[in-house]
Design a protein around this motif. Structure first.
Motif, PDB file in Angstrom:
ATOM      1  N   ASP A 117       0.837  -1.213   0.000  1.00 35.81           N
ATOM      2  CA  ASP A 117       0.000   0.000   0.000  1.00 35.81           C
ATOM      3  C   ASP A 117       0.866   1.254   0.000  1.00 35.81           C
ATOM      4  O   ASP A 117       0.587   2.231   0.718  1.00 35.81           O
ATOM      5  CB  ASP A 117      -0.947  -0.018   1.196  1.00 35.81           C
ATOM      6  N   HIS A 141     -10.194  -7.862   0.420  1.00 35.83           N
ATOM      7  CA  HIS A 141      -9.725  -8.174   1.772  1.00 35.83           C
ATOM      8  C   HIS A 141      -8.251  -7.826   1.960  1.00 35.83           C
ATOM      9  O   HIS A 141      -7.676  -8.108   3.011  1.00 35.83           O
ATOM     10  CB  HIS A 141      -9.978  -9.644   2.104  1.00 35.83           C
ATOM     11  N   ALA A 143      -5.273  -4.602   1.664  1.00 29.86           N
ATOM     12  CA  ALA A 143      -5.043  -3.160   1.564  1.00 29.86           C
ATOM     13  C   ALA A 143      -3.801  -2.948   0.711  1.00 29.86           C
ATOM     14  O   ALA A 143      -2.673  -2.934   1.215  1.00 29.86           O
ATOM     15  CB  ALA A 143      -4.872  -2.539   2.943  1.00 29.86           C
ATOM     16  N   HIS A 148      -6.647   0.474  -2.254  1.00 35.18           N
ATOM     17  CA  HIS A 148      -6.824   1.132  -0.961  1.00 35.18           C
ATOM     18  C   HIS A 148      -6.172   2.519  -0.965  1.00 35.18           C
ATOM     19  O   HIS A 148      -6.850   3.533  -0.803  1.00 35.18           O
ATOM     20  CB  HIS A 148      -6.245   0.264   0.162  1.00 35.18           C
ATOM     21  N   LYS A 152      -8.064   6.669  -1.494  1.00 34.54           N
ATOM     22  CA  LYS A 152      -8.036   7.789  -0.553  1.00 34.54           C
ATOM     23  C   LYS A 152      -7.635   9.093  -1.221  1.00 34.54           C
ATOM     24  O   LYS A 152      -7.752  10.166  -0.624  1.00 34.54           O
ATOM     25  CB  LYS A 152      -7.078   7.473   0.603  1.00 34.54           C
ATOM     26  N   ARG A 372     -13.189  -7.057   8.683  1.00 34.44           N
ATOM     27  CA  ARG A 372     -13.122  -5.822   7.912  1.00 34.44           C
ATOM     28  C   ARG A 372     -12.455  -6.092   6.570  1.00 34.44           C
ATOM     29  O   ARG A 372     -11.478  -6.841   6.471  1.00 34.44           O
ATOM     30  CB  ARG A 372     -12.368  -4.735   8.670  1.00 34.44           C
ATOM     31  N   PRO A 374     -10.578  -3.977   3.866  1.00 33.96           N
ATOM     32  CA  PRO A 374     -10.042  -2.638   3.623  1.00 33.96           C
ATOM     33  C   PRO A 374     -10.506  -2.023   2.309  1.00 33.96           C
ATOM     34  O   PRO A 374     -10.766  -0.813   2.242  1.00 33.96           O
ATOM     35  CB  PRO A 374      -8.524  -2.864   3.627  1.00 33.96           C
ATOM     36  N   GLU A 377     -14.088  -0.804   3.065  1.00 32.79           N
ATOM     37  CA  GLU A 377     -14.169   0.252   4.080  1.00 32.79           C
ATOM     38  C   GLU A 377     -13.734   1.608   3.527  1.00 32.79           C
ATOM     39  O   GLU A 377     -14.321   2.634   3.859  1.00 32.79           O
ATOM     40  CB  GLU A 377     -13.283  -0.107   5.278  1.00 32.79           C
ATOM     41  N   VAL A 378     -12.699   1.612   2.677  1.00 38.09           N
ATOM     42  CA  VAL A 378     -12.192   2.883   2.163  1.00 38.09           C
ATOM     43  C   VAL A 378     -13.202   3.570   1.248  1.00 38.09           C
ATOM     44  O   VAL A 378     -13.149   4.790   1.044  1.00 38.09           O
ATOM     45  CB  VAL A 378     -10.847   2.657   1.426  1.00 38.09           C
TER      46      VAL A 378
END
Length: 381
Positions: A117, A141, A143, A148, A152, A372, A374, A377-378
């Protein structure tokens, strides 16, 4: 979780993470299911006015730029399916992409920092577009920089496939049609203990098959012969037996045995679950297959992950085939959690006869377990 409706797509360059980790025989793609699964999102982006679609994907686990892991065959196959040329850029750089409507960057695992990442690599991906879409549920699953870190840095959302995967898999837990039946097979209890526990909390019936039934037998003092019996799985299996409500957990009641793991091995059927020395259990027996099929056909919702036996060997195919055919016949909502179950459905020509066939084996199991993801979630933060 944000969806395509949350993005401004008209005139945008869209960076899309897809799951094109397809099986290859040399340079020949032996199964293009994952490529086809991305087509609806690509079509939706083009219909909504995207100026260019830049695809990111991985293939295998290369340690360097090994040519056998190049995405060139994938780009060629995608071009055939879309009816246009899909150029393949060797680096994630704007000036390497060209101006085509759909372009692809080489295997993201060619680039140092992808699986860590790395922020600088994520910034290189982000510089390729104006918005980001993740449609690679099979990698959700993890990151990584391409699913990921980049999310962002740009306005981001889920593609149609990832959205459907998450909504379907969470839906079968949150609001399933009843009775809810979970079928859990495969080789190791320790790989599936989280799934078993999740369904003991939610399912009406849990059907166990494959080699993972042998730690359950061993925990009860039943002989397993030479069967694959994971020693580390015996205590977790014992705990599952304690936790399950009466009648909730169903284990095989008969077995098909072989002398060895081979298609031409000597076989026998035992009406019971005691495996003699020198024999190994390689499939559930016909009585178990019939009982499991009847439970599936009477269900309101069914989740299946893991075969009932060594279905790739003809003598030990019937148990998994019986489950697959019952999945195809039932009027229940049927969800298959990828992996070997998906391979079995395809082998039997039934992969289009279920409600949802997940493209992400590991990711689907972790979502079911409540872990979770990733990559998901992001898209919600």
């Amino acid at each position: 979780m944000r969806t395509l409706d949350d993005l401004e797509l008209d005139g945008a360059r869209v960076v899309v993470r897809v799951d094109f980790n397809v099986p290859l025989d040399g340079l020949r793609i032996t199964d293009d299911t994952r490529i086809r699964a991305a087509l609806p999102t690509i079509a939706a982006l083009r219909e909504r006015g995207a100026a260019q679609i830049v695809l990111l994907a991985h293939l295998g686990r290369p340690k360097a730029r090994e040519p056998e892991f190049s995405l060139a065959p994938v780009a060629a196959r995608l071009g055939e399916l879309l009816g246009l040329d899909v150029p393949l850029a060797s680096e994630p750089e704007r000036d390497e992409l060209g101006d085509g409507p759909v372009v692809m960057v080489e295997n993201v695992r060619y680039f140092p920092g992808e699986t860590k990442d790395d922020a600088d690599l994520a910034a290189r991906y982000a510089a390729l577009g104006d918005v980001y879409v993740d449609d690679a549920f099979g990698a959700a699953h993890r990151a990584h920089a391409s699913n990921h870190g980049v999310a962002k840095l740009l306005p981001s959302a889920a593609g149609l496939l990832l959205q459907r995967e998450v909504e379907t898999l969470t839906g079968i837990l949150a609001n399933p049609g009843r009775p809810l039946v979970a079928i859990v097979g495969g080789s190791k209890v320790t790989d599936k203990i989280g799934v078993l526990e999740a369904f003991l909390d939610r399912a009406d019936t849990v059907l166990v098959g494959g080699a993972m039934c042998f730690p359950f037998f061993a925990a009860q003092g039943i002989g397993v012969g030479s069967s694959l019996c994971e020693e580390e799985g015996i205590e977790p299996a014992r705990q599952v037996l304690v936790k399950a409500r009466e009648g909730q957990l169903r284990l095989p009641v008969d077995l098909t045995l072989g002398r060895s793991f081979a298609a031409d091995t000597e076989t026998q059927h035992v009406d019971g679950t005691e495996t003699p020395d020198g024999w190994m259990g390689l499939d559930v027996g016909p009585r178990t297959a019939a009982e499991y099929a009847a439970i599936i056909e009477a269900a309101g919702s069914v989740f299946w992950n893991g075969p009932m036996g060594a279905f790739e060997l003809e003598p030990f195919e019937p148990g998994t085939r019986a489950v697959a055919e019952a999945m195809a016949r039932t009027s229940a909502t049927t969800v298959v959690g990828g992996g070997d179950s998906a391979a079995a459905l395809k082998q039997f020509g039934l992969d289009d006869q279920v409600t949802h066939l997940s493209t992400g084996g590991g990711a689907s199991l972790e979502l079911i377990e409540g872990k979770r993801l990733p990559g998901v979630e992001v898209l919600s933060s």
